[in-house]
Design an enzyme around this catalytic site. Structure first.
Site, short mmCIF file in Angstrom:
data_model
loop_
_atom_site.label_atom_id
_atom_site.label_comp_id
_atom_site.label_asym_id
_atom_site.label_seq_id
_atom_site.Cartn_x
_atom_site.Cartn_y
_atom_site.Cartn_z
N ASN A 64 0.97 -1.26 -0.13
CA ASN A 64 -0.23 -0.05 0.05
C ASN A 64 0.80 1.20 0.15
O ASN A 64 1.80 1.23 0.68
CB ASN A 64 -0.99 -0.14 1.11
CG ASN A 64 -0.38 -0.43 2.51
OD1 ASN A 64 0.50 -0.82 2.59
ND2 ASN A 64 -0.96 0.16 3.35
N CYS A 93 -4.08 0.81 -2.52
CA CYS A 93 -4.00 -0.51 -1.87
C CYS A 93 -2.96 -1.43 -2.31
O CYS A 93 -2.45 -1.33 -3.28
CB CYS A 93 -5.27 -1.24 -1.87
SG CYS A 93 -6.39 -0.57 -0.81
N GLU A 114 -3.01 -4.32 -3.29
CA GLU A 114 -3.52 -5.36 -4.48
C GLU A 114 -3.42 -4.55 -5.77
O GLU A 114 -2.78 -4.79 -6.68
CB GLU A 114 -4.85 -5.74 -4.33
CG GLU A 114 -4.91 -6.43 -2.98
CD GLU A 114 -5.35 -5.97 -1.75
OE1 GLU A 114 -4.81 -4.78 -1.55
OE2 GLU A 114 -6.09 -6.26 -0.79
N CYS A 131 -10.06 -5.11 0.35
CA CYS A 131 -11.43 -4.04 0.42
C CYS A 131 -12.54 -4.20 -0.91
O CYS A 131 -11.87 -4.84 -1.86
CB CYS A 131 -10.80 -2.74 0.52
SG CYS A 131 -10.33 -2.16 -1.25
N1 THU Z 1 -5.38 -1.61 2.37
C1 THU Z 1 -4.87 -2.33 1.24
O1 THU Z 1 -3.59 -2.20 0.98
N2 THU Z 1 -5.71 -3.63 0.85
C2 THU Z 1 -6.89 -3.77 1.27
O2 THU Z 1 -7.40 -4.52 0.58
C3 THU Z 1 -7.46 -3.06 2.64
C4 THU Z 1 -6.76 -1.82 2.95
C5 THU Z 1 -4.55 -0.53 2.95
C6 THU Z 1 -5.09 0.77 2.49
C7 THU Z 1 -4.47 1.60 3.60
O3 THU Z 1 -3.23 2.22 3.16
C8 THU Z 1 -4.63 0.84 4.95
O4 THU Z 1 -4.47 -0.65 4.22
C9 THU Z 1 -5.50 1.08 5.68
O5 THU Z 1 -6.82 0.99 5.15
#
Ligand code: THU
Length: 140
Positions: free
Chosen positions: A37, A48, A50, A81
């Site tokens: 992320n 994110c 992914e 998410c």
């Molecule tokens: N996050 C991800 O990288 N992937 C997900 O599927 C869920 C959330 C990250 C986004 C943000 O930088 C941190 O997690 C907190 O929400």
């Protein structure tokens, strides 16, 4: 894949949430793509893990996700998410496995279809969508 996700997680830019995420995708070609992320001072602009991995995969010429690993550090199970589910769905079949992992290893293995039922996708538009089985194109 877990090792690449661990290395990506270690490089996460998450100074605001302090919630580091690492991801690794295995493309149908067998190549692996990792991501972390990448947060931003303008919070909604953050990306994110992914999405970072998907960007690397697409830039390298792959178009089909065969399997995905999502790694977080906390005790809670972390599933992708909603936005990430949709982004994964652009390039993965419903049966593609998604491993939800913690520092100790795989916690839950599920599928894209379980994470994103009744999906809106290329088929909804009456299109075949992103090329699914195309190999890397040679540069001209
Ligand atoms: N996050 C991800 O990288 N992937 C997900 O599927 C869920 C959330 C990250 C986004 C943000 O930088 C941190 O997690 C907190 O929400």
């Amino acid at each position: 894949m877990l090792d690449l996700a661990r290395r990506a997680l270690a490089n996460a830019h998450a100074p605001y949430s302090r919630f580091r995420v690492g991801a690794c995708l295995r493309a149908a070609s067998g190549r692996l793509y990792a991501g972390c992320n990448v947060e931003n001072a303008a919070y909604p602009v953050g990306q994110c893990a992914e999405a970072t991995a998907i960007g690397a995969m697409v830039a390298a010429g792959d178009r089909e996700i065969a399997e995905a690993v999502v790694l977080t550090e906390g005790a809670e199970l972390c599933a992708p998410c909603g936005r990430c589910r949709q982004q994964l769905g652009e390039f993965a079949r419903p049966e593609a496995r998604v491993h939800l992992c913690g520092p100790e290893g795989v916690r839950v293995t599920t599928t894209l279809g379980e994470l994103l039922p009744l999906a809106f996708g290329p088929d909804t538009l009456g299109r075949s969508g992103a090329p699914r089985r195309r190999g890397r194109r040679s540069p001209r």
